[in-house]
Design an enzyme around this catalytic site. Structure first.
Site, PDB file in Angstrom:
ATOM      1  N   SER A 197       0.818  -1.217   0.000  1.00 23.71           N
ATOM      2  CA  SER A 197       0.000   0.000   0.000  1.00 23.71           C
ATOM      3  C   SER A 197       0.850   1.265   0.000  1.00 23.71           C
ATOM      4  O   SER A 197       0.311   2.365   0.134  1.00 23.71           O
ATOM      5  CB  SER A 197      -0.933  -0.007   1.210  1.00 23.71           C
ATOM      6  OG  SER A 197      -0.171  -0.170   2.388  1.00 23.71           O
ATOM      7  N   THR A 207      -1.597   3.581   3.894  1.00 23.40           N
ATOM      8  CA  THR A 207      -0.587   4.633   3.970  1.00 23.40           C
ATOM      9  C   THR A 207       0.384   4.467   5.131  1.00 23.40           C
ATOM     10  O   THR A 207      -0.007   4.025   6.199  1.00 23.40           O
ATOM     11  CB  THR A 207      -1.325   5.964   4.280  1.00 23.40           C
ATOM     12  OG1 THR A 207      -2.419   6.086   3.415  1.00 23.40           O
ATOM     13  CG2 THR A 207      -0.406   7.149   4.201  1.00 23.40           C
ATOM     14  N   ARG A 246      -7.521   9.100  -9.186  1.00 19.50           N
ATOM     15  CA  ARG A 246      -7.944   9.417  -7.807  1.00 19.50           C
ATOM     16  C   ARG A 246      -6.715   9.757  -6.941  1.00 19.50           C
ATOM     17  O   ARG A 246      -5.711   9.069  -6.953  1.00 19.50           O
ATOM     18  CB  ARG A 246      -8.678   8.223  -7.222  1.00 19.50           C
ATOM     19  CG  ARG A 246      -9.197   8.428  -5.782  1.00 19.50           C
ATOM     20  CD  ARG A 246      -8.254   7.857  -4.762  1.00 19.50           C
ATOM     21  NE  ARG A 246      -8.823   7.841  -3.412  1.00 19.50           N
ATOM     22  CZ  ARG A 246      -8.117   7.582  -2.324  1.00 19.50           C
ATOM     23  NH1 ARG A 246      -6.838   7.318  -2.395  1.00 19.50           N
ATOM     24  NH2 ARG A 246      -8.691   7.583  -1.144  1.00 19.50           N
ATOM     25  N   THR A 275      -4.274   8.290   8.488  1.00 17.35           N
ATOM     26  CA  THR A 275      -4.219   7.158   7.574  1.00 17.35           C
ATOM     27  C   THR A 275      -5.627   6.560   7.490  1.00 17.35           C
ATOM     28  O   THR A 275      -6.448   6.796   8.365  1.00 17.35           O
ATOM     29  CB  THR A 275      -3.203   6.110   8.078  1.00 17.35           C
ATOM     30  OG1 THR A 275      -3.142   5.014   7.179  1.00 17.35           O
ATOM     31  CG2 THR A 275      -3.569   5.574   9.449  1.00 17.35           C
ATOM     32  N   GLY A 276      -5.878   5.812   6.435  1.00 17.80           N
ATOM     33  CA  GLY A 276      -7.207   5.210   6.296  1.00 17.80           C
ATOM     34  C   GLY A 276      -7.912   5.714   5.058  1.00 17.80           C
ATOM     35  O   GLY A 276      -7.260   6.118   4.084  1.00 17.80           O
TER      36      GLY A 276
HETATM   37  N1  GLY Z   1      -5.086   7.274   3.107  1.00 16.74           N
HETATM   38  C1  GLY Z   1      -4.652   6.921   1.828  1.00 16.74           C
HETATM   39  C2  GLY Z   1      -5.626   7.123   0.773  1.00 16.74           C
HETATM   40  O1  GLY Z   1      -6.817   7.147   1.009  1.00 16.74           O
HETATM   41  O2  GLY Z   1      -5.202   7.263  -0.360  1.00 16.74           O
END
Ligand code: GLY
Length: 331
Positions: free
Chosen positions: A47, A183, A211, A234-235
């Protein structure tokens, strides 16, 4: 006062790198960048950086930001061919009058600055993408709400009535649960008491092409005010962007709120988001100027790595539960 905090289990080693850099006398800015670079190159983390899960068109695209104690900041988004996006973000901060470069412009800048061009798509991530792409209308990757323990990406099939059935991870080449997070956000304080932060990600798995999430948005994924606090999120980026969570936390601390309370209020704000779904998660962390720190997540399952003088320099992984983690001011 040395402190470093990193999001998720995959932040454990980066946090060690960050803390060791602080111990060696490096600035907080250098230290968080080094930790971010470690994670960006770690292929087991799907990620962040190279090896990240692609978007819906099969491309891996990276976002990152960095910020120091003087309020200087830089960011890049929608980067296709460069691994160390946190370092490119730092270069944007240091060498341009701008804050954010995206896509082709960011890549051109990276090339001019001598960054190494590389393919971000690994065989493992490509296989995962191909499985997903076989049935894009019926097969979805979701961040399942965990009752306890870690959140994990799971494949589910959806029937005509909208019922979800989990599909075995191995059958679609999914990575192990402990490699499937989000993240990395890193915040740190150096021996001069200066704060800095970095945030770097490949974003939401199978996101729409183009995006961009919260990580490169100053005030959403990351915010630092050297006189007040450093915060990172994060999230699910869309939730964090709508609430400007990192900025929100720092501003509440500026008004006198304790770190734990500020995290709680910021999470409650996200909890009221009308577009919040059960499979969404957010984790927040903050270090106040005096060394007090706290973290809070929307749901159980969020973890962070922390190392500090008060912890004897040991790098430890914490499970952030419904209650905030909070440590008192360090001596
Ligand atoms: N928190 C990372 C994202 O939504 O791209």
């Amino acid at each position: 006062m040395l402190i470093s905090l990193s999001t998720w289990k995959h932040g454990f080693h980066p946090n060690r790198i960050t803390y060791d850099a602080l111990l060696a006398g490096r600035s907080a800015l250098d230290a968080v960048e080094l930790g971010a670079r470690y994670c960006e190159a770690d292929l087991t983390c799907m990620s962040v950086g190279r090896g990240g899960i692609p978007d819906a068109s099969g491309h891996v695209t990276l976002d990152a930001s960095i910020m120091d104690h003087e309020g200087r900041c830089g960011a890049v988004a929608f980067v296709h061919n460069y691994e160390h996006v946190a370092s490119i973000a730092r270069r944007v901060m240091e060498k341009t009058p701008h804050i954010m470069l995206v896509g082709e412009g960011a890549e051109q800048f990276a090339e001019e600055e001598g960054f190494t061009r590389t393919s971000l798509l690994t065989t493992k991530a490509e296989l995962l993408y191909k499985e997903w792409a076989k049935q894009p209308d019926k097969l979805h990757v979701r961040l399942r709400r965990a009752e306890e323990g870690e959140h994990e990406y799971v494949f589910v099939s959806v029937d005509e009535d909208g019922n979800h059935t989990e599909i075995q991870r191995e059958s679609v080449g999914l990575p192990p649960i402990n490699e499937s997070h989000d993240t990395i956000g890193i915040i740190g304080m150096d021996s001069e008491g200066k704060l800095a932060g970095a945030c770097t990600t490949s974003g939401l798995a199978f996101k729409l092409h183009g995006r961009v999430g919260d990580s490169p948005i100053i005030g959403a994924g990351l915010y630092v005010d050297g006189e007040v606090a450093a915060a990172v999120a994060t999230g699910t980026g869309e939730l964090v962007m709508r609430a400007c969570s990192s900025f929100h936390i720092v501003e509440m601390i500026r008004q006198g709120m304790a770190p734990e309370e500020a995290c709680e209020v910021a999470i409650q704000r996200i909890a009221r988001d009308k577009q919040l779904k059960d499979d969404m998660q957010v984790g927040l962390m903050v270090i106040r100027r005096d060394g007090a720190w706290a973290s809070r997540s929307l749901r159980p399952g969020f973890q962070l790595a922390a190392a500090s003088k008060r912890l004897g320099g040991a790098n430890q992984l914490y499970n952030v539960t419904e209650k905030s983690i909070s440590l008192a001011k360090e001596a």
